[in-house]
Motif scaffolding. Structure first.
Motif, short mmCIF file in Angstrom:
data_model
loop_
_atom_site.label_atom_id
_atom_site.label_comp_id
_atom_site.label_asym_id
_atom_site.label_seq_id
_atom_site.Cartn_x
_atom_site.Cartn_y
_atom_site.Cartn_z
N LEU A 1 0.84 -1.20 0.00
CA LEU A 1 0.00 0.00 0.00
C LEU A 1 0.87 1.25 0.00
CD1 LEU A 1 -2.89 1.10 0.08
CD2 LEU A 1 -2.73 1.11 2.57
N ILE A 2 0.56 2.18 -0.91
CA ILE A 2 1.32 3.43 -1.04
C ILE A 2 0.58 4.58 -0.36
CG2 ILE A 2 2.29 5.10 -2.67
CD1 ILE A 2 2.56 2.75 -4.66
N THR A 3 -0.70 4.75 -0.67
CA THR A 3 -1.48 5.84 -0.07
C THR A 3 -2.86 5.34 0.31
OG1 THR A 3 -2.41 6.60 -2.19
CG2 THR A 3 -0.33 7.60 -1.48
N GLY A 4 -3.50 6.06 1.25
CA GLY A 4 -4.86 5.75 1.66
C GLY A 4 -4.90 4.68 2.74
N SER A 5 -6.10 4.21 3.01
CA SER A 5 -6.34 3.13 3.97
C SER A 5 -7.20 2.10 3.30
CB SER A 5 -7.03 3.68 5.23
OG SER A 5 -7.33 2.63 6.13
N LEU A 6 -6.78 0.83 3.35
CA LEU A 6 -7.40 -0.23 2.56
C LEU A 6 -7.81 -1.39 3.45
CD1 LEU A 6 -7.98 -1.21 -0.41
CD2 LEU A 6 -5.77 -2.38 -0.28
N GLN A 7 -9.02 -1.87 3.26
CA GLN A 7 -9.47 -3.11 3.89
C GLN A 7 -9.31 -4.23 2.89
OE1 GLN A 7 -10.74 -3.04 7.11
NE2 GLN A 7 -10.86 -5.27 7.22
N ARG B 1 -6.87 -4.51 7.81
CA ARG B 1 -6.81 -3.10 7.43
C ARG B 1 -5.35 -2.72 7.24
NH1 ARG B 1 -10.20 1.97 9.94
NH2 ARG B 1 -9.18 3.62 8.75
N LEU B 2 -5.06 -2.02 6.13
CA LEU B 2 -3.70 -1.61 5.80
C LEU B 2 -3.58 -0.11 5.75
CD1 LEU B 2 -4.25 -4.49 4.19
CD2 LEU B 2 -1.99 -4.00 3.24
N GLN B 3 -2.41 0.38 6.20
CA GLN B 3 -2.03 1.79 6.13
C GLN B 3 -0.82 1.91 5.21
OE1 GLN B 3 -3.92 4.07 7.41
NE2 GLN B 3 -5.22 2.76 8.69
N PRO B 4 -0.47 3.13 4.77
CA PRO B 4 0.67 3.28 3.86
C PRO B 4 1.95 2.61 4.37
CG PRO B 4 -0.56 5.31 3.96
CD PRO B 4 -1.16 4.41 5.00
N GLU C 1 -11.47 -2.80 -0.18
CA GLU C 1 -12.30 -1.61 -0.02
C GLU C 1 -11.44 -0.45 0.43
OE1 GLU C 1 -16.16 0.11 2.50
OE2 GLU C 1 -15.43 -1.93 2.85
N ALA C 2 -11.60 0.68 -0.24
CA ALA C 2 -10.86 1.89 0.13
C ALA C 2 -11.57 2.57 1.30
CB ALA C 2 -10.76 2.83 -1.06
N LEU C 3 -11.00 2.47 2.48
CA LEU C 3 -11.60 3.09 3.66
C LEU C 3 -11.34 4.59 3.68
CD1 LEU C 3 -10.63 0.38 6.31
CD2 LEU C 3 -12.77 0.59 5.03
N GLU C 4 -10.13 4.98 3.31
CA GLU C 4 -9.76 6.38 3.15
C GLU C 4 -9.02 6.47 1.82
OE1 GLU C 4 -7.48 7.64 6.52
OE2 GLU C 4 -8.91 6.83 7.96
N GLY C 5 -9.37 7.46 1.05
CA GLY C 5 -8.80 7.48 -0.28
C GLY C 5 -8.33 8.84 -0.73
N PRO C 6 -7.80 8.86 -1.94
CA PRO C 6 -7.73 7.70 -2.83
C PRO C 6 -6.65 6.70 -2.40
CG PRO C 6 -6.62 9.56 -3.83
CD PRO C 6 -7.26 10.08 -2.58
N VAL C 7 -6.92 5.44 -2.66
CA VAL C 7 -5.96 4.37 -2.39
C VAL C 7 -5.10 4.16 -3.63
CG1 VAL C 7 -5.81 1.85 -2.26
CG2 VAL C 7 -7.14 3.10 -0.56
N GLU C 8 -3.80 4.04 -3.41
CA GLU C 8 -2.88 3.57 -4.45
C GLU C 8 -2.06 2.45 -3.86
OE1 GLU C 8 0.77 4.87 -7.46
OE2 GLU C 8 -0.03 6.34 -6.04
N ALA C 9 -1.98 1.35 -4.59
CA ALA C 9 -1.22 0.20 -4.13
C ALA C 9 -0.61 -0.51 -5.33
CB ALA C 9 -2.11 -0.76 -3.34
N LEU C 10 0.39 -1.33 -5.06
CA LEU C 10 0.96 -2.22 -6.07
C LEU C 10 0.50 -3.64 -5.77
CD1 LEU C 10 4.61 -0.89 -6.49
CD2 LEU C 10 2.57 -0.28 -7.80
#
Length: 230
Positions: free
Chosen positions: A187-193, A198-201, A216-225
């Motif tokens: 995870l690069i940005t945002g908060s992802l379920q 739950r993942l943080q940057p 699910e993007a809990l806080e966005g925008p989410v960017e991930a690889l």
């Protein structure tokens, strides 16, 4: 199986001109439980001081990916490539039978931030290769690298795929998973379920032996690889 890797638990390196976080064992950081995942060997989260960088050094039989988050990389290699890699672009260097290169912060005043990723190839030797491209940032999974260069992606010497995941806040996505493949999300940005996690940057997660998985993007925008691995 989901195995969580918290950002705070990554290895750390600081050399004055370089601050780095290592997802897997690298350099002076060694953890026998974190030696990579499938063909994915390195994810280094690097911040380089102005006008500083990595002097000329060599690689062999490794697929080396750089993704710039902030600033620009000044790249030079023994195959004659002299390039500038700006924020948002991806670079893939196939080391093949051997290549020497240097990477420097192209700015004299601003820090450079980028992800350095190594993937072990399934083809060895051969001529080194260099690819660089900017991709459209569309919501969902954007194909960046594949084994055959499909749909305009960069071509890698491994049965693996790299996608860029973009999700606006509140949006959900069913990720395409197969029980006989392995996956890694950084995870690069945002908060992802992701499933029940739950993942943080800076967080990452290993995925294996699953036939379904939702994000699910809990806080966005989410960017991930999103790495799809053998």
């Amino acid at each position: 199986m989901l195995v969580f890797r918290a950002s705070k638990d990554r290895g750390a390196a600081s050399f004055g001109w370089l601050n780095s976080k290592h997802t897997f064992s690298f350099g002076r950081y060694y953890d026998p439980t974190q030696m990579g995942f499938s063909a994915l060997r390195v994810i280094n989260d690097d911040e380089v001081a102005p006008a500083a960088g990595f002097d000329t050094h060599g690689h062999q039989d490794m697929e080396i990916i750089s993704y710039v988050l902030q600033g620009e990389i000044a790249h030079k290699d023994s195959a004659g490539n002299i390039k500038t890699l700006p924020a948002g672009e991806f670079q893939l260097m196939s080391a093949g039978k051997g290549i020497y290169h240097s990477e420097f912060n192209a700015s004299d005043s601003n820090n450079l931030k980028f992800l350095q990723i190594w993937i072990q190839p399934n083809q060895f030797g051969g001529a080194p290769g260099y690819q660089q491209k900017a991709f459209e940032r569309q919501n969902g999974l954007n194909l960046i690298i594949s084994p055959d260069g499909r749909d305009g992606s960069l071509q890698m010497k491994q049965n693996a795929f790299l996608h860029q995941l973009i999700l606006p806040q509140g949006e959900q996505l069913a990720l395409p998973v197969q029980a006989d493949r392995r996956y890694y999300l950084h995870l690069i940005t945002g908060s992802l379920q992701l499933g029940e996690q739950r993942l943080q940057p800076g967080d990452g997660i290993k995925v294996a032996q699953l036939s379904s998985l939702s994000a699910e993007a809990l806080e966005g925008p989410v960017e991930a690889l999103w790495f799809d691995l053998p």
